[in-house]
Every structure is written in C-alpha cells, then in structure tokens.
Design a protein around this motif. Sequence first.
Motif, short mmCIF file in Angstrom:
data_model
loop_
_atom_site.label_atom_id
_atom_site.label_comp_id
_atom_site.label_asym_id
_atom_site.label_seq_id
_atom_site.Cartn_x
_atom_site.Cartn_y
_atom_site.Cartn_z
N UNK A 1 28.54 16.36 -26.20
CA UNK A 1 27.98 16.97 -27.30
C UNK A 1 26.48 16.05 -27.33
N UNK A 2 25.71 16.87 -27.58
CA UNK A 2 23.89 16.32 -27.72
C UNK A 2 23.49 16.88 -28.81
N UNK A 3 22.61 15.76 -29.56
CA UNK A 3 21.83 16.02 -30.57
C UNK A 3 20.23 15.79 -30.26
N UNK A 4 19.35 16.47 -30.38
CA UNK A 4 17.73 16.17 -30.16
C UNK A 4 17.28 15.90 -31.45
N UNK A 5 16.59 14.85 -31.39
CA UNK A 5 15.66 14.29 -32.31
C UNK A 5 14.24 14.63 -32.25
N UNK A 6 13.39 15.01 -33.15
CA UNK A 6 11.96 15.17 -32.94
C UNK A 6 11.44 14.80 -34.48
N UNK A 7 10.39 13.87 -34.54
CA UNK A 7 10.22 13.44 -35.70
C UNK A 7 11.13 13.29 -36.95
N UNK A 8 12.28 12.53 -36.34
CA UNK A 8 13.29 12.19 -37.31
C UNK A 8 14.18 13.14 -37.68
N UNK A 9 14.05 14.38 -37.08
CA UNK A 9 14.77 15.63 -37.53
C UNK A 9 15.64 15.99 -36.24
N UNK A 10 17.07 16.74 -36.55
CA UNK A 10 17.33 17.27 -35.37
C UNK A 10 16.94 18.62 -35.36
N UNK A 11 16.50 18.91 -34.17
CA UNK A 11 15.84 20.34 -33.94
C UNK A 11 16.67 21.06 -33.28
N UNK A 12 17.66 20.86 -32.43
CA UNK A 12 18.91 21.71 -31.95
C UNK A 12 19.88 20.60 -31.01
N UNK A 13 21.03 21.23 -31.16
CA UNK A 13 22.23 20.44 -30.89
C UNK A 13 23.10 21.51 -29.94
N UNK A 14 24.08 21.01 -29.41
CA UNK A 14 25.19 21.60 -28.63
C UNK A 14 25.55 20.80 -27.43
N UNK A 15 26.66 21.56 -26.84
CA UNK A 15 27.28 20.79 -25.49
C UNK A 15 26.46 20.83 -24.25
#
Length: 250
Positions: free
Chosen positions: A221-235
């Motif tokens: 599973x992956x989380x994407x951080x941009x400027x300290x926030x999770x912008x999208x996530x998923x497998x």
Amino acid sequence: MTALLSRLLPASPPPSADPGALLAVDHLDLAYGQSRAVRNVSLRVAPGQVVCVVGRNGAGKTTLLKGIIGSLGPRAGRILFEGRDLTGSPPYQRARAGIGYVPQGRGIFPHLSVYENLLIGLEPVRGRLDGQLEQVFTLFPVLKEMARRTAGVLSGGQQQQLAIGRALMGRPRLLLLDEPTEGIQPSIVQQIEEVIAGLKGSLAVLLVEQFLDFALAIGDYCYVLESGQVTFEGTPGSLDTAALRSALAV
C-alpha cells in the motif's frame, strides 16, 4: 528467508486492541517552530504489511517518521501501536514496544566496530542476545566478514546493511526505513529489496522512499505526501503511475 526473519521476532507478540492495524497514525500535525511540516496525516500499517510513503524532497516524509518514533512531538493527532496510545511516549519506550528505526543517512557509529554497532541494537530487548547476531550475519554476510572493522570504513551500501541489521537486533514488530536506497549501488539495492520482501508476513515495514520503482515493487500500500499532506493513496496496482511520477518530480 521468511523463516529466518521470523526468528528475529518475538515468539508471542501482545494482542492488539485494534486487530486491523499494527500502527495507526491519526490526524497527525508536526511542526518545526511555526513551520508546519506534516498536516493532518492519517495512515495505517497492518501486521506483516509493507507500506510505502513516497514524495519529493521536503514533502514531510522524514518528519513523519520522526513523529512516529517520538523524536518530534506532535501539535495534534495521536499515534497508536498495537492499540496502545504512544503519542506522549519517549523514543526509547517506543523502541521497547516494538518499533525499529533506520534513519536517513544510516546513523551508524563510525568509530565503533561493526560488531559493536550491532550490539547497540540490543537496547530495546534490554541487552538480551538470543541468536539475533547469527541471523543478521546470515541476511548480510558482509557484516560477518567485517565484524571487527571500524564501521566508518564501510561503503555506503554496507553501512545501510549495518543500520538495518542493527535495527533487527532489537526484534521489532514494525520497522521504519527512511530512504534505504539513497546513494547506494544497484546490487545492494537489490539485496535490500529481497530482505524487505522476505519480511512480509512476519514483520511490518513502513518505508519512506523516493525511488518509485523500488517502492512499488515491494509495497502493499502507498501514501503520497505533498507539502506535508496525503494527496492520494492506494495499492500499487490501483495508483496512476504517471501521476505518482509527476508528484515525485523535482
């Protein structure tokens, strides 16, 4: 390899109040002075799962790990491990609870020997040595060959193996890895990938990484951080790879 790695773990980990999540980060805010580096971040790591946090430099990835390990206190939010609230606990208590940490830059002690560096990893288990050393040497044979050498003379890849081995000496149930592929040769990257893949099912991993192909190859599973926030996530299979590459572009 999975059978070997499982012997590095406690025989009977305590039950979790939340059986679906080994680690739960809820609405976490972290800051340096007046500068907010992590904003309202929530994530979950299930037992035996490899979870990746990806993002460009300055996105807040390392800060997030510092918050989880307890070296940076939160402004808001909480951190649960096996259902226990660790938000106010110091780093050594989190390590003893079962959270291992390999920092960016490895954090080895360059003037100590490889062997002495590994023994420092026993602190979370209060110095108890029960087969971990032989198991780490099996995972990373070069560490056995260089056990008496000063750690500072090792290559970057060898130091990364040492840092991971040291963390495994404490028998963690969750391993935090901060940029484990940074600045090391492809052959060592491949070996580290194989070790992390072998951890699946017996040890959970939270991996911070910029090398997208590496993260997608081993992550559940992956989380994407941009400027300290999770912008999208998923497998990995559900995420838009082109969008991920755009998010990681400098």
